[in-house]
Enzyme design. Sequence first.
Site, mmCIF file in Angstrom:
data_model
loop_
_atom_site.group_PDB
_atom_site.id
_atom_site.type_symbol
_atom_site.label_atom_id
_atom_site.label_comp_id
_atom_site.label_asym_id
_atom_site.label_seq_id
_atom_site.Cartn_x
_atom_site.Cartn_y
_atom_site.Cartn_z
ATOM 1 N N LYS A 31 0.623 -1.099 0.065
ATOM 2 C CA LYS A 31 -0.027 0.010 0.050
ATOM 3 C C LYS A 31 0.823 1.215 0.021
ATOM 4 C CE LYS A 31 -3.830 -2.350 0.129
ATOM 5 N NZ LYS A 31 -4.739 -2.649 -1.033
ATOM 6 N N ARG A 32 1.838 1.021 -0.409
ATOM 7 C CA ARG A 32 3.124 2.052 -0.429
ATOM 8 C C ARG A 32 3.314 3.041 0.646
ATOM 9 N NH1 ARG A 32 3.144 -0.936 -4.080
ATOM 10 N NH2 ARG A 32 2.813 -0.514 -6.434
ATOM 11 N N ALA A 69 3.232 7.117 1.081
ATOM 12 C CA ALA A 69 2.263 7.749 0.248
ATOM 13 C C ALA A 69 1.158 8.456 1.214
ATOM 14 C CB ALA A 69 1.634 6.612 -0.357
ATOM 15 N N LEU A 71 -1.531 9.877 4.005
ATOM 16 C CA LEU A 71 -2.979 9.282 4.715
ATOM 17 C C LEU A 71 -3.461 8.046 3.782
ATOM 18 C CD1 LEU A 71 -5.331 9.842 6.383
ATOM 19 C CD2 LEU A 71 -6.205 11.211 4.781
ATOM 20 N N LEU A 73 -5.796 6.774 1.893
ATOM 21 C CA LEU A 73 -7.211 7.480 1.240
ATOM 22 C C LEU A 73 -8.081 6.451 1.232
ATOM 23 C CD1 LEU A 73 -5.004 9.361 -1.690
ATOM 24 C CD2 LEU A 73 -6.004 10.265 0.485
ATOM 25 N N GLY A 118 0.717 12.812 4.250
ATOM 26 C CA GLY A 118 1.218 12.640 5.303
ATOM 27 C C GLY A 118 2.693 11.927 5.380
ATOM 28 N N GLU A 121 4.837 14.600 6.201
ATOM 29 C CA GLU A 121 4.568 15.089 7.570
ATOM 30 C C GLU A 121 5.330 14.212 8.630
ATOM 31 O OE1 GLU A 121 0.144 15.010 7.182
ATOM 32 O OE2 GLU A 121 0.144 17.332 7.559
ATOM 33 N N GLU A 141 -2.354 17.310 -1.213
ATOM 34 C CA GLU A 141 -3.633 17.295 -0.293
ATOM 35 C C GLU A 141 -4.713 18.294 -1.538
ATOM 36 O OE1 GLU A 141 -1.021 17.450 0.960
ATOM 37 O OE2 GLU A 141 -1.223 16.256 2.874
ATOM 38 N N ARG A 144 -6.431 16.173 -3.868
ATOM 39 C CA ARG A 144 -7.306 15.176 -3.565
ATOM 40 C C ARG A 144 -8.431 15.873 -2.844
ATOM 41 N NH1 ARG A 144 -4.989 11.337 -6.155
ATOM 42 N NH2 ARG A 144 -2.845 10.506 -5.656
ATOM 43 N N GLY A 149 -3.176 17.304 7.873
ATOM 44 C CA GLY A 149 -3.536 17.220 9.142
ATOM 45 C C GLY A 149 -2.575 16.531 10.090
HETATM 46 C C1 1HE Z 1 -2.572 3.720 -1.314
HETATM 47 C C2 1HE Z 1 -2.145 5.035 -1.086
HETATM 48 C C3 1HE Z 1 -3.011 5.800 -0.348
HETATM 49 C C4 1HE Z 1 -1.256 3.840 -2.634
HETATM 50 N N1 1HE Z 1 -3.579 5.550 0.412
HETATM 51 N N2 1HE Z 1 -3.863 3.406 -0.639
HETATM 52 N N3 1HE Z 1 -1.415 10.763 -0.684
HETATM 53 C C5 1HE Z 1 -1.647 10.772 -2.100
HETATM 54 O O1 1HE Z 1 -2.176 11.432 -2.702
HETATM 55 C C6 1HE Z 1 -0.538 9.733 -2.810
HETATM 56 C C7 1HE Z 1 -1.376 8.462 -3.350
HETATM 57 N N4 1HE Z 1 -0.459 7.601 -3.774
HETATM 58 C C8 1HE Z 1 -0.050 7.550 -5.141
HETATM 59 O O2 1HE Z 1 -0.137 8.735 -5.776
HETATM 60 C C9 1HE Z 1 0.723 6.583 -5.723
HETATM 61 O O3 1HE Z 1 0.190 5.277 -5.108
HETATM 62 C C10 1HE Z 1 2.018 6.531 -5.541
HETATM 63 C C11 1HE Z 1 2.954 7.604 -6.497
HETATM 64 C C12 1HE Z 1 2.619 6.661 -4.333
HETATM 65 C C13 1HE Z 1 2.762 5.121 -5.996
HETATM 66 O O4 1HE Z 1 2.448 4.806 -7.256
HETATM 67 P P1 1HE Z 1 2.229 3.221 -7.681
HETATM 68 O O5 1HE Z 1 2.192 3.180 -9.075
HETATM 69 O O6 1HE Z 1 3.620 2.508 -7.288
HETATM 70 O O7 1HE Z 1 1.316 2.360 -6.824
HETATM 71 P P2 1HE Z 1 -0.500 2.422 -6.861
HETATM 72 O O8 1HE Z 1 -0.539 1.479 -8.017
HETATM 73 O O9 1HE Z 1 -0.888 3.763 -7.073
HETATM 74 O O10 1HE Z 1 -0.583 2.029 -5.610
HETATM 75 C C14 1HE Z 1 -0.466 0.615 -5.093
HETATM 76 C C15 1HE Z 1 -1.339 0.171 -4.075
HETATM 77 O O11 1HE Z 1 -1.054 1.077 -3.014
HETATM 78 C C16 1HE Z 1 -2.716 0.289 -4.461
HETATM 79 O O12 1HE Z 1 -3.459 -0.326 -3.639
HETATM 80 P P3 1HE Z 1 -4.118 -1.759 -4.436
HETATM 81 O O13 1HE Z 1 -4.774 -2.716 -3.416
HETATM 82 O O14 1HE Z 1 -4.981 -1.420 -5.691
HETATM 83 O O15 1HE Z 1 -2.780 -2.607 -4.924
HETATM 84 C C17 1HE Z 1 -3.035 1.712 -4.135
HETATM 85 O O16 1HE Z 1 -4.525 1.797 -3.617
HETATM 86 C C18 1HE Z 1 -2.390 1.610 -2.588
HETATM 87 N N5 1HE Z 1 -2.076 2.843 -2.128
HETATM 88 N N6 1HE Z 1 -1.202 5.090 -2.122
HETATM 89 C C19 1HE Z 1 -4.262 3.881 0.192
HETATM 90 N N7 1HE Z 1 -2.249 7.039 -0.124
HETATM 91 C C20 1HE Z 1 -3.607 13.748 8.160
HETATM 92 S S1 1HE Z 1 -3.910 14.362 6.624
HETATM 93 C C21 1HE Z 1 -2.805 13.726 5.341
HETATM 94 C C22 1HE Z 1 -3.359 13.992 4.068
HETATM 95 C C23 1HE Z 1 -2.555 13.274 2.886
HETATM 96 O O17 1HE Z 1 -1.739 12.560 3.201
HETATM 97 S S2 1HE Z 1 -3.063 13.658 1.521
HETATM 98 C C24 1HE Z 1 -1.962 12.830 0.298
HETATM 99 C C25 1HE Z 1 -2.425 11.368 0.147
#
Ligand code: 1HE
Length: 267
Positions: A31-32, A69, A71, A73, A118, A121, A141, A144, A149
């Site tokens: 889940k990265r 990666a 929070l 999501l 996060g 963070e 953020e 999305r 947070g």
């Molecule tokens: C996840 C998450 C996640 C991956 N929550 N499951 N963060 C983001 O907006 C970043 C979101 N993630 C990404 O943009 C990409 O996953 C990556 C660039 C980090 C990696 O890409 P990649 O192509 O290597 O992997 P993928 O195919 O996107 O993800 C692989 C799996 O990890 C997949 O799950 P699967 O069950 O379908 O295999 C994804 O759903 C899972 N995964 N990232 C949940 N973030 C306190 S407030 C804080 C607010 C924030 O942090 S906002 C920023 C959120």
Amino acid sequence: MRQLSDLNLENLTVTVDADGIAVVTLNRAAKRNALDEATVEELIDVFSTMPRSGVRACVLRAEGTHFCAGLDLVEHWKADRSASDFMHVCLRWHEAFNKMEYGGVPVIAALKGAVVGGGLELASAAHIRVADQSTYFGLPEGQRGLFTGGGATIRVADLIGKARMIDMMLAGRLYRGQEAVDVGLAQYLVDDSEAKAMELARAAAQNPPLSNFAICSAISHMQNMSALDAAYAESVVAGVVNTQEAAKERLRAFADGSAARIKPVEA
Ligand code: 1HE
């Protein structure tokens, strides 16, 4: 008193070597290394237990090709949280990251791949950040439909300034490479961030624990104070640290000429 070996961990692993160097690994690569509620609770457990466990320095690393990666999501979407629920989620993030930043044990983050949302963070609660060539920093953020947070408004703004942070959030700007170091997101850019983080941890572990405690808690506390109060607190901390038994031997060695001098290594 609870020891690190007593903790029931699923999303983190912790090892401690004979020199007191702990390696904390984010272990949800599939889940990265996204931060779900369970992982944040484990971070609280680990960083609450570490300061009195004999650990002298800690490397925070991740399995897989991405550091974190941010929070989880999917968990957030599925849980359909209320505002109050999510406020409490954030309070737990703060608990975890404050334990890291104020705990008094040097934490060195070995970064790679995505250090986003996060994940940034989390990294910004470490005392030293080491990036490699694959590392990139982002605050997606805004894209999305979210807001930070887990302390970014405090720590990321402190590292890079308000204007750059706002740019990262509004326009989705990513930083990587030397530019990330130049703006203050990482202190080192190397080919192997884990090897460098371990080298830094080993160097820090040579200092007396009480000195490291002050370096890795007092500076952060003092940043929260008025200059007048910080000067007072600094005097009190220095009174305790600079008269410690462990300093006496080092001062004697300096006085008798046997201690290393502070000079750059000649190329
Ligand atoms: C996840 C998450 C996640 C991956 N929550 N499951 N963060 C983001 O907006 C970043 C979101 N993630 C990404 O943009 C990409 O996953 C990556 C660039 C980090 C990696 O890409 P990649 O192509 O290597 O992997 P993928 O195919 O996107 O993800 C692989 C799996 O990890 C997949 O799950 P699967 O069950 O379908 O295999 C994804 O759903 C899972 N995964 N990232 C949940 N973030 C306190 S407030 C804080 C607010 C924030 O942090 S906002 C920023 C959120």
